[in-house]
Design a protein around this motif. Structure first.
Motif, PDB file in Angstrom:
ATOM      1  N   PRO A 100     -39.706  -8.383  18.005  1.00 16.91           N
ATOM      2  CA  PRO A 100     -40.843  -7.452  17.922  1.00 16.91           C
ATOM      3  C   PRO A 100     -40.748  -6.546  16.681  1.00 16.91           C
ATOM      4  O   PRO A 100     -39.647  -6.212  16.231  1.00 16.91           O
ATOM      5  CB  PRO A 100     -40.728  -6.640  19.209  1.00 16.91           C
ATOM      6  CG  PRO A 100     -39.897  -7.475  20.134  1.00 16.91           C
ATOM      7  CD  PRO A 100     -38.981  -8.260  19.265  1.00 16.91           C
ATOM      8  N   GLN A 101     -41.899  -6.135  16.178  1.00 19.75           N
ATOM      9  CA  GLN A 101     -41.950  -5.410  14.910  1.00 19.75           C
ATOM     10  C   GLN A 101     -41.158  -4.101  14.923  1.00 19.75           C
ATOM     11  O   GLN A 101     -40.468  -3.781  13.961  1.00 19.75           O
ATOM     12  CB  GLN A 101     -43.411  -5.123  14.523  1.00 19.75           C
ATOM     13  CG  GLN A 101     -43.581  -4.587  13.106  1.00 19.75           C
ATOM     14  CD  GLN A 101     -43.101  -5.565  12.037  1.00 19.75           C
ATOM     15  OE1 GLN A 101     -43.476  -6.719  12.047  1.00 19.75           O
ATOM     16  NE2 GLN A 101     -42.255  -5.094  11.130  1.00 19.75           N
ATOM     17  N   ASP A 102     -41.220  -3.348  16.013  1.00 24.71           N
ATOM     18  CA  ASP A 102     -40.487  -2.070  16.025  1.00 24.71           C
ATOM     19  C   ASP A 102     -38.973  -2.312  15.967  1.00 24.71           C
ATOM     20  O   ASP A 102     -38.237  -1.572  15.306  1.00 24.71           O
ATOM     21  CB  ASP A 102     -40.864  -1.218  17.246  1.00 24.71           C
ATOM     22  CG  ASP A 102     -40.597  -1.925  18.564  1.00 24.71           C
ATOM     23  OD1 ASP A 102     -40.563  -3.174  18.575  1.00 24.71           O
ATOM     24  OD2 ASP A 102     -40.406  -1.238  19.583  1.00 24.71           O
ATOM     25  N   TYR A 107     -33.963  -2.718  12.654  1.00 22.00           N
ATOM     26  CA  TYR A 107     -32.947  -3.616  12.102  1.00 22.00           C
ATOM     27  C   TYR A 107     -32.896  -3.511  10.577  1.00 22.00           C
ATOM     28  O   TYR A 107     -31.818  -3.373   9.978  1.00 22.00           O
ATOM     29  CB  TYR A 107     -33.269  -5.039  12.553  1.00 22.00           C
ATOM     30  CG  TYR A 107     -32.579  -6.137  11.796  1.00 22.00           C
ATOM     31  CD1 TYR A 107     -31.196  -6.257  11.799  1.00 22.00           C
ATOM     32  CD2 TYR A 107     -33.325  -7.091  11.095  1.00 22.00           C
ATOM     33  CE1 TYR A 107     -30.572  -7.288  11.123  1.00 22.00           C
ATOM     34  CE2 TYR A 107     -32.713  -8.124  10.424  1.00 22.00           C
ATOM     35  CZ  TYR A 107     -31.329  -8.216  10.436  1.00 22.00           C
ATOM     36  OH  TYR A 107     -30.721  -9.239   9.761  1.00 22.00           O
ATOM     37  N   PHE A 108     -34.055  -3.562   9.926  1.00 18.42           N
ATOM     38  CA  PHE A 108     -34.067  -3.504   8.458  1.00 18.42           C
ATOM     39  C   PHE A 108     -33.599  -2.140   7.948  1.00 18.42           C
ATOM     40  O   PHE A 108     -32.975  -2.053   6.887  1.00 18.42           O
ATOM     41  CB  PHE A 108     -35.444  -3.875   7.905  1.00 18.42           C
ATOM     42  CG  PHE A 108     -35.680  -5.363   7.880  1.00 18.42           C
ATOM     43  CD1 PHE A 108     -34.809  -6.200   7.197  1.00 18.42           C
ATOM     44  CD2 PHE A 108     -36.752  -5.931   8.558  1.00 18.42           C
ATOM     45  CE1 PHE A 108     -35.000  -7.581   7.177  1.00 18.42           C
ATOM     46  CE2 PHE A 108     -36.951  -7.309   8.541  1.00 18.42           C
ATOM     47  CZ  PHE A 108     -36.081  -8.135   7.850  1.00 18.42           C
ATOM     48  N   ARG A 109     -33.876  -1.081   8.714  1.00 22.16           N
ATOM     49  CA  ARG A 109     -33.335   0.231   8.331  1.00 22.16           C
ATOM     50  C   ARG A 109     -31.806   0.198   8.337  1.00 22.16           C
ATOM     51  O   ARG A 109     -31.145   0.682   7.415  1.00 22.16           O
ATOM     52  CB  ARG A 109     -33.844   1.323   9.288  1.00 22.16           C
ATOM     53  CG  ARG A 109     -35.179   1.933   8.882  1.00 22.16           C
ATOM     54  CD  ARG A 109     -35.480   3.211   9.663  1.00 22.16           C
ATOM     55  NE  ARG A 109     -35.636   2.983  11.096  1.00 22.16           N
ATOM     56  CZ  ARG A 109     -36.797   2.634  11.672  1.00 22.16           C
ATOM     57  NH1 ARG A 109     -37.882   2.484  10.922  1.00 22.16           N
ATOM     58  NH2 ARG A 109     -36.869   2.464  12.968  1.00 22.16           N
ATOM     59  N   PRO A 142     -23.854  -7.502  14.274  1.00 22.80           N
ATOM     60  CA  PRO A 142     -23.745  -8.974  14.282  1.00 22.80           C
ATOM     61  C   PRO A 142     -24.859  -9.647  13.478  1.00 22.80           C
ATOM     62  O   PRO A 142     -24.623 -10.651  12.804  1.00 22.80           O
ATOM     63  CB  PRO A 142     -23.839  -9.335  15.762  1.00 22.80           C
ATOM     64  CG  PRO A 142     -23.399  -8.094  16.480  1.00 22.80           C
ATOM     65  CD  PRO A 142     -23.884  -6.954  15.638  1.00 22.80           C
ATOM     66  N   MET A 143     -26.069  -9.080  13.513  1.00 25.40           N
ATOM     67  CA  MET A 143     -27.181  -9.693  12.788  1.00 25.40           C
ATOM     68  C   MET A 143     -27.132  -9.363  11.292  1.00 25.40           C
ATOM     69  O   MET A 143     -27.597 -10.146  10.469  1.00 25.40           O
ATOM     70  CB  MET A 143     -28.510  -9.283  13.427  1.00 25.40           C
ATOM     71  CG  MET A 143     -28.690  -9.930  14.789  1.00 25.40           C
ATOM     72  SD  MET A 143     -30.263  -9.547  15.588  1.00 25.40           S
ATOM     73  CE  MET A 143     -31.420 -10.419  14.566  1.00 25.40           C
ATOM     74  N   ILE A 144     -26.559  -8.216  10.949  1.00 26.27           N
ATOM     75  CA  ILE A 144     -26.334  -7.918   9.526  1.00 26.27           C
ATOM     76  C   ILE A 144     -25.320  -8.918   8.969  1.00 26.27           C
ATOM     77  O   ILE A 144     -25.468  -9.414   7.839  1.00 26.27           O
ATOM     78  CB  ILE A 144     -25.864  -6.454   9.342  1.00 26.27           C
ATOM     79  CG1 ILE A 144     -26.993  -5.490   9.729  1.00 26.27           C
ATOM     80  CG2 ILE A 144     -25.402  -6.205   7.909  1.00 26.27           C
ATOM     81  CD1 ILE A 144     -26.578  -4.020   9.766  1.00 26.27           C
TER      82      ILE A 144
END
Length: 415
Positions: A100-102, A107-109, A142-144
């Motif tokens: 989801p976008q939020d 995550y990108f922050r 983990p996703m980074i």
């Protein structure tokens, strides 16, 4: 494509982007040159296949990274290869509800903050593993790490922050409509290349260099070595006398593992062109998916790091199976019947690549310059791993080949 001569002025080992760049750099020099390629094709880790009648697939490199500074863009124009400038499907092109976008924004922050911490640390000039700059306990870690497996071919514990900082990315990413590998093949078409010629030994003990190859021996005044680092580190190609500094530098710049798969997609029109599919998996072992690249009826998956290596080791078809299972988990079970495996890479199992592209291990950022340095003005080195700022890219490799050609000309006193 010619046969092996007994003697040349300059022998170039490897017909990937670096070898082709070197050969082009020597074209009008008056020197006799030959490019020796172990495979039965040119392009190295650039390789395009027709995976289906309406699907072209870049098994290796697919993106013109830093396209506003990428030397292959002008080459594509000269050779009448269409360059596609559609936005890449990374940040802005999310599809579906799997991420989801939020949550993506959060995550990108976290990802951007991680990069900021690592670059701040790099400014101090002391090397360290990039994993030290993950925020302890951050749920996105983990996703980074997964992003690192795509970018570096390995997890952050294997990445030098100084090397990460040296990489130049202008964030302009284009593609070659007919395939990056196809462009490299066209770029090499007019060059003197001998295929199926595996060089195993470079003897630089005598007045001239002697190369031992699978097709016989060859003498040369100068040699440009453009093979991937893992072949030098593993001594698949040896030097006599030995050059331990080169073997050590190559070992400090191992190739990570990145692999791709393409799946034929039925009812393709139901999905958007050039979309991105990634799930909120909270794990490093995940694929990232490019929906309908160039509008083709397929989904392309990308895998990296230890997860990619494990899937390679599991055997042919493992990437297709893993990607189908993951896509179905995001989009629902009716997608299983819509996806058919077409082609996949296994670069770590390719004997002439042994991986995807180089990263500097922590403490080894300086090894790129060591690997690039000529030996006795007779042995020269090129390849993506020798590029100071555009390593891990095809244009970085090509430009390094051109640099090695200039070094050869300077060594013999030609302007």
């Amino acid at each position: 494509m010619g046969s092996l001569p007994s003697s040349v002025d300059v022998a170039i080992i490897g017909a990937g982007a670096a070898g082709l760049g070197a050969a082009h750099g020597l074209r009008n020099s008056g020197l006799t040159t030959i490019v020796l390629e172990a495979r039965d094709r040119i392009g190295g880790r650039g390789y395009t296949v027709q995976a289906a009648p309406d699907v072209i697939f870049d098994v290796g490199c697919g993106w013109l990274h830093s396209a506003d500074q990428n030397s292959f863009v002008a080459i594509a124009e000269q050779l009448n290869f269409e360059v596609d400038k559609t936005l890449p499907p990374w940040r802005e092109r999310a599809y579906g509800k799997a991420f989801p976008q939020d949550e993506r924004d959060d995550y990108f922050r976290a990802l951007d903050a991680f990069y900021e911490r690592a670059y701040e640390a790099a400014l101090k000039g002391e090397d360290a593993p990039a994993s030290l700059y993950l925020e302890p306990g951050n749920r996105w870690n983990p996703m980074i790490d997964a992003i690192s497996t795509y970018v570096n071919g390995c997890e952050l514990d294997q990445v030098s922050i100084l090397d990460m900082d040296a990489y130049e990315d202008t964030n302009v990413n284009w593609r070659v409509r007919r395939g990056y590998g196809a462009l490299m093949t066209a770029y090499g078409e007019s060059l003197p290349i001998v295929l199926n010629c595996n060089v195993t030994l470079v003897d630089h003990s005598g007045q001239r260099l002697r190369l031992t190859t699978s097709l016989g021996t060859l003498q040369a005044d100068k040699v440009i070595v453009t093979v991937p680092t893992n072949l030098i580190a593993d001594e698949a190609i040896r030097f006599s006398p030995a050059i331990p500094a080169k073997v050590d530098a190559a070992a400090g710049l191992p190739l990570g593992v990145d692999d791709k798969v393409t799946l034929l997609l039925a009812d393709a029109e139901a999905l958007p062109k050039d979309g991105n599919l990634r799930g909120l998996t909270m794990r490093t072992e995940m694929g990232t998916y490019h929906i309908r690249p160039f509008g083709q009826p397929c989904i392309e998956g990308f895998f990296g790091g230890r997860y990619a290596k494990a899937l390679e080791d599991a055997g042919a078809g493992a990437f297709a199976q893993a990607s189908i299972d993951e896509i179905v988990s995001f989009l629902g079970n009716d997608f299983r019947r819509k996806l058919t495996p077409l082609a996949e890479s296994r670069w770590a199992h390719d004997p002439f690549a042994r991986g995807a592209y180089s990263h500097a291990l922590p403490g080894h950022a300086g090894d790129r310059a060591i690997l690039a340095a000529p030996v006795d003005d007779r042995l020269f080195f090129a390849g993506e791993a020798t590029s100071p700022n555009f390593f891990s890219t095809a244009h970085g490799a090509r430009d390094s080949g051109e640099r090695a050609a200039r070094e050869v000309l300077a060594a013999i006193g030609k302007p």
